[in-house]
Write a protein that holds these residues in place. Structure first.
Motif, short mmCIF file in Angstrom:
data_model
loop_
_atom_site.label_atom_id
_atom_site.label_comp_id
_atom_site.label_asym_id
_atom_site.label_seq_id
_atom_site.Cartn_x
_atom_site.Cartn_y
_atom_site.Cartn_z
N ASP A 22 0.83 -1.21 0.00
CA ASP A 22 0.00 0.00 0.00
C ASP A 22 0.87 1.26 0.00
OD1 ASP A 22 -2.43 -1.40 0.01
OD2 ASP A 22 -2.43 -1.52 2.21
N LEU A 23 1.97 1.23 0.74
CA LEU A 23 2.89 2.37 0.76
C LEU A 23 3.53 2.59 -0.61
CD1 LEU A 23 4.63 1.72 4.19
CD2 LEU A 23 2.93 3.49 3.67
N PHE A 38 -3.78 11.45 7.96
CA PHE A 38 -4.95 11.01 8.70
C PHE A 38 -5.96 10.37 7.75
CE2 PHE A 38 -6.96 14.83 7.25
CZ PHE A 38 -6.01 15.82 7.38
N PRO A 39 -6.74 9.41 8.26
CA PRO A 39 -7.69 8.71 7.40
C PRO A 39 -8.87 9.61 7.02
CG PRO A 39 -7.92 7.97 9.66
CD PRO A 39 -6.75 8.91 9.62
N GLY A 40 -9.50 9.30 5.92
CA GLY A 40 -10.66 10.05 5.45
C GLY A 40 -10.25 11.23 4.61
N VAL A 66 -3.26 7.93 2.37
CA VAL A 66 -4.11 6.88 2.92
C VAL A 66 -5.37 6.71 2.07
CG1 VAL A 66 -5.49 6.19 4.93
CG2 VAL A 66 -3.22 7.19 5.25
N VAL A 67 -5.93 7.80 1.57
CA VAL A 67 -7.15 7.71 0.76
C VAL A 67 -6.88 7.91 -0.73
CG1 VAL A 67 -8.73 8.30 2.64
CG2 VAL A 67 -7.75 10.12 1.24
N GLY A 68 -5.63 8.14 -1.09
CA GLY A 68 -5.26 8.26 -2.50
C GLY A 68 -5.76 9.53 -3.18
#
Length: 115
Positions: free
Chosen positions: A5-6, A63-65, A105-107
């Motif tokens: 993913d990284l 951060f996510p989202g 994280v969310v691209g």
């Protein structure tokens, strides 16, 4: 995040920069220090892109989202990038022409309006 993913996030950002700013030099963790008026500015720019049309700042946020384009978090990023732009412009005499926020994280890579 898993290692693959990284790598995928890094590859997506590299592809975005290569498409948007072909051939530009990309400098990671670029230190900034400047005194602009009575204000001292210090920090590290996550990515400083040296494009023919001017300098470009990219800030990573992990951060996510996704960030709401009208929300407080994006406004705080804009303030940070505006300070870094002032420092870079004072040090180099060159203009900063674009600001981007990268959320690996969310691209998402989102243009930040500063000013």
């Amino acid at each position: 995040l898993a290692p693959h993913d990284l790598v995928a996030a890094s590859d997506r950002l590299a592809a975005f920069l290569a498409e948007r700013y072909p051939g530009a030099a990309v400098m990671h963790e670029w230190p900034v220090h400047a005194e602009v008026g009575a204000q001292a500015i210090r920090g590290r720019i996550d990515l400083l892109v040296d494009a023919p049309e001017g300098l470009v700042l990219v800030d990573h946020k992990s951060f996510p989202g996704a960030i709401d384009p009208e929300g407080e978090r994006l406004a705080s990023v804009a303030g940070q990038l505006a300070l870094y732009a002032r420092a870079v412009e004072a040090a180099t005499g060159r203009s900063v022409v674009a600001w981007w926020m990268h959320q690996p994280v969310v691209g998402v890579v989102r243009r930040v309006v500063v000013g």
